[in-house]
Design a protein around this motif. Structure first.
Motif, mmCIF file in Angstrom:
data_model
loop_
_atom_site.group_PDB
_atom_site.id
_atom_site.type_symbol
_atom_site.label_atom_id
_atom_site.label_comp_id
_atom_site.label_asym_id
_atom_site.label_seq_id
_atom_site.Cartn_x
_atom_site.Cartn_y
_atom_site.Cartn_z
ATOM 1 N N ALA A 162 0.819 -1.207 0.000
ATOM 2 C CA ALA A 162 0.000 0.000 0.000
ATOM 3 C C ALA A 162 0.859 1.266 0.000
ATOM 4 O O ALA A 162 0.481 2.275 -0.597
ATOM 5 C CB ALA A 162 -0.938 -0.005 1.196
ATOM 6 N N ALA A 163 2.017 1.231 0.650
ATOM 7 C CA ALA A 163 2.917 2.385 0.618
ATOM 8 C C ALA A 163 3.450 2.610 -0.793
ATOM 9 O O ALA A 163 3.574 3.753 -1.246
ATOM 10 C CB ALA A 163 4.075 2.197 1.596
ATOM 11 N N GLY A 164 3.754 1.535 -1.509
ATOM 12 C CA GLY A 164 4.196 1.666 -2.901
ATOM 13 C C GLY A 164 3.123 2.243 -3.794
ATOM 14 O O GLY A 164 3.387 3.135 -4.622
ATOM 15 N N VAL A 211 0.642 7.043 -6.518
ATOM 16 C CA VAL A 211 -0.494 7.963 -6.645
ATOM 17 C C VAL A 211 -0.087 9.373 -6.213
ATOM 18 O O VAL A 211 -0.448 10.362 -6.856
ATOM 19 C CB VAL A 211 -1.698 7.446 -5.824
ATOM 20 N N GLY A 212 0.684 9.475 -5.131
ATOM 21 C CA GLY A 212 1.158 10.788 -4.681
ATOM 22 C C GLY A 212 2.090 11.447 -5.682
ATOM 23 O O GLY A 212 2.057 12.664 -5.870
ATOM 24 N N LEU A 213 2.916 10.653 -6.342
ATOM 25 C CA LEU A 213 3.810 11.183 -7.375
ATOM 26 C C LEU A 213 3.012 11.763 -8.530
ATOM 27 O O LEU A 213 3.284 12.878 -8.993
ATOM 28 C CB LEU A 213 4.736 10.077 -7.868
ATOM 29 N N ILE A 214 2.021 11.029 -8.978
ATOM 30 C CA ILE A 214 1.183 11.514 -10.085
ATOM 31 C C ILE A 214 0.387 12.745 -9.660
ATOM 32 O O ILE A 214 0.292 13.726 -10.403
ATOM 33 C CB ILE A 214 0.258 10.390 -10.584
ATOM 34 N N VAL A 244 6.029 17.693 -5.783
ATOM 35 C CA VAL A 244 6.087 16.263 -6.110
ATOM 36 C C VAL A 244 6.619 15.472 -4.916
ATOM 37 O O VAL A 244 6.087 14.407 -4.583
ATOM 38 C CB VAL A 244 6.953 16.026 -7.368
ATOM 39 N N LEU A 245 7.658 15.975 -4.262
ATOM 40 C CA LEU A 245 8.224 15.296 -3.109
ATOM 41 C C LEU A 245 7.213 15.195 -1.966
ATOM 42 O O LEU A 245 7.059 14.130 -1.353
ATOM 43 C CB LEU A 245 9.485 16.020 -2.646
ATOM 44 N N LEU A 246 6.520 16.269 -1.685
ATOM 45 C CA LEU A 246 5.522 16.244 -0.621
ATOM 46 C C LEU A 246 4.349 15.325 -0.974
ATOM 47 O O LEU A 246 3.843 14.597 -0.114
ATOM 48 C CB LEU A 246 5.015 17.659 -0.334
ATOM 49 N N GLY A 247 3.916 15.349 -2.212
ATOM 50 C CA GLY A 247 2.822 14.465 -2.633
ATOM 51 C C GLY A 247 3.205 13.000 -2.553
ATOM 52 O O GLY A 247 2.428 12.158 -2.102
ATOM 53 N N THR A 248 4.426 12.675 -2.965
ATOM 54 C CA THR A 248 4.897 11.293 -2.908
ATOM 55 C C THR A 248 5.029 10.824 -1.462
ATOM 56 O O THR A 248 4.598 9.725 -1.118
ATOM 57 C CB THR A 248 6.250 11.157 -3.620
ATOM 58 N N GLY A 249 5.590 11.647 -0.615
ATOM 59 C CA GLY A 249 5.738 11.283 0.797
ATOM 60 C C GLY A 249 4.413 11.126 1.508
ATOM 61 O O GLY A 249 4.216 10.187 2.281
#
Length: 87
Positions: free
Chosen positions: A21-23, A28-31, A52-57
């Motif tokens: 789920a983290a992957g 999804v956060g990256l996109i 992008v970094l904040l969304g991915t994290g």
């Protein structure tokens, strides 16, 4: 259908679900971070990399947390023979 008296909880796969789920959350956060609008009329505009970094994290953290809870709610069972001592 096996009655509960001949099966017991063998293990939980909470770390397995959390990792998957983290992957997915990170993807999804990256996109979402890449597609998010960053225009702001009355503030300092953040860089695209920061968004992008904040969304991915954030996506990875939320996905990992929800996956961990999902894994805890889905125990794996093993069947035992009736009358045999539990290990």
């Amino acid at each position: 259908m096996v009655p509960d008296s001949v099966r017991r909880v063998a293990h939980y796969r909470h770390w397995h679900y959390a990792a998957w789920a983290a992957g997915v959350g990170a993807a999804v956060g990256l996109i979402a971070g890449a597609a998010a609008p960053i225009d702001c009329a009355d503030c300092d505009r953040p860089s695209r990399g920061t968004v992008v970094l904040l969304g991915t994290g954030a996506g990875a953290a939320a996905g990992g947390f929800l996956g961990f809870l999902w894994g805890l709610s889905n125990p794996r069972y093993e069947t035992t023979t009736p009358g045999a001592p539990s290990p």
